[in-house]
Design a protein around this motif. Structure first.
Motif, mmCIF file in Angstrom:
data_model
loop_
_atom_site.group_PDB
_atom_site.id
_atom_site.type_symbol
_atom_site.label_atom_id
_atom_site.label_comp_id
_atom_site.label_asym_id
_atom_site.label_seq_id
_atom_site.Cartn_x
_atom_site.Cartn_y
_atom_site.Cartn_z
ATOM 1 N N ILE A 131 -1.170 -9.022 2.543
ATOM 2 C CA ILE A 131 -2.140 -9.595 1.597
ATOM 3 C C ILE A 131 -3.368 -8.711 1.506
ATOM 4 O O ILE A 131 -3.860 -8.424 0.406
ATOM 5 C CB ILE A 131 -2.508 -11.039 2.018
ATOM 6 N N ASP A 132 -3.881 -8.266 2.633
ATOM 7 C CA ASP A 132 -5.066 -7.402 2.637
ATOM 8 C C ASP A 132 -4.808 -6.086 1.909
ATOM 9 O O ASP A 132 -5.663 -5.603 1.161
ATOM 10 C CB ASP A 132 -5.535 -7.135 4.066
ATOM 11 N N ARG A 133 -3.649 -5.499 2.133
ATOM 12 C CA ARG A 133 -3.320 -4.240 1.444
ATOM 13 C C ARG A 133 -3.231 -4.454 -0.059
ATOM 14 O O ARG A 133 -3.744 -3.649 -0.844
ATOM 15 C CB ARG A 133 -2.001 -3.673 1.977
ATOM 16 N N ALA A 134 -2.581 -5.540 -0.467
ATOM 17 C CA ALA A 134 -2.450 -5.819 -1.904
ATOM 18 C C ALA A 134 -3.820 -6.093 -2.524
ATOM 19 O O ALA A 134 -4.129 -5.587 -3.612
ATOM 20 C CB ALA A 134 -1.523 -7.009 -2.122
ATOM 21 N N ALA A 135 -4.650 -6.858 -1.824
ATOM 22 C CA ALA A 135 -5.990 -7.159 -2.335
ATOM 23 C C ALA A 135 -6.806 -5.871 -2.490
ATOM 24 O O ALA A 135 -7.454 -5.654 -3.513
ATOM 25 C CB ALA A 135 -6.698 -8.136 -1.399
ATOM 26 N N ALA A 136 -6.764 -5.029 -1.467
ATOM 27 C CA ALA A 136 -7.512 -3.767 -1.521
ATOM 28 C C ALA A 136 -7.029 -2.893 -2.665
ATOM 29 O O ALA A 136 -7.831 -2.241 -3.334
ATOM 30 C CB ALA A 136 -7.381 -3.033 -0.190
ATOM 31 N N THR A 137 -5.732 -2.877 -2.895
ATOM 32 C CA THR A 137 -5.176 -2.086 -3.993
ATOM 33 C C THR A 137 -5.756 -2.516 -5.335
ATOM 34 O O THR A 137 -5.965 -1.692 -6.222
ATOM 35 C CB THR A 137 -3.636 -2.229 -4.022
ATOM 36 N N LEU A 138 -6.016 -3.820 -5.462
ATOM 37 C CA LEU A 138 -6.572 -4.350 -6.716
ATOM 38 C C LEU A 138 -8.092 -4.416 -6.710
ATOM 39 O O LEU A 138 -8.700 -4.920 -7.656
ATOM 40 C CB LEU A 138 -5.999 -5.746 -6.973
#
Length: 97
Positions: free
Chosen positions: A28-35
Motif C-alpha cells: 500500500i505504501d509503495r502504491a501510494a508513493a507512486t501516485l
C-alpha cells in the motif's frame, strides 16, 4: 472562509483502524508513493472507489439497444395475474387503515 475548530473537525470525521500484514502495508505504501499520496489518501480513495463500484453493481446496469428494447417491453407490459398480485391489490395501504 469559516474557521474549523478541533471539535467541528472531529464531528466531520471518524477513525477507521485496520490491521494489515507488514507485506500489505508495504505494498500500500509503495502504491501510494507512486501516485504521490500518503497511505490514508490512497486507502480512502481506493475504499471509496470500491464502495461506489459495489453499490453501482446493484443499482446500474448497461444494455445494448436490443436488450434495452426488450427490458422496456417487459416494464410496459401489464403484470401477469397471479395469487400474490391479487392479494397485494386487495390489501389496503397502511395509510388507508
Amino acid at each position: 472562509m469559516v474557521a474549523v475548530t478541533p471539535n467541528d473537525d472531529a464531528q466531520r470525521r471518524s477513525l477507521i483502524n485496520l490491521r494489515v500484514t507488514p507485506r500489505d502495508r508495504e505494498l500500500i505504501d509503495r502504491a501510494a508513493a507512486t501516485l504521490g499520496k500518503n497511505r490514508s489518501e490512497f486507502m480512502m480513495e481506493a475504499s471509496r472507489q470500491a464502495a461506489e463500484d459495489a453499490l453501482m453493481d446493484r443499482t446500474a446496469f448497461r444494455l445494448d439497444a436490443e436488450q434495452f428494447s426488450a427490458f422496456m417491453a417487459q416494464l410496459d407490459a401489464p403484470p401477469a395475474p397471479n395469487a400474490r398480485l391479487r392479494k397485494l391489490l386487495a390489501t389496503p395501504a397502511p395509510w388507508d387503515k
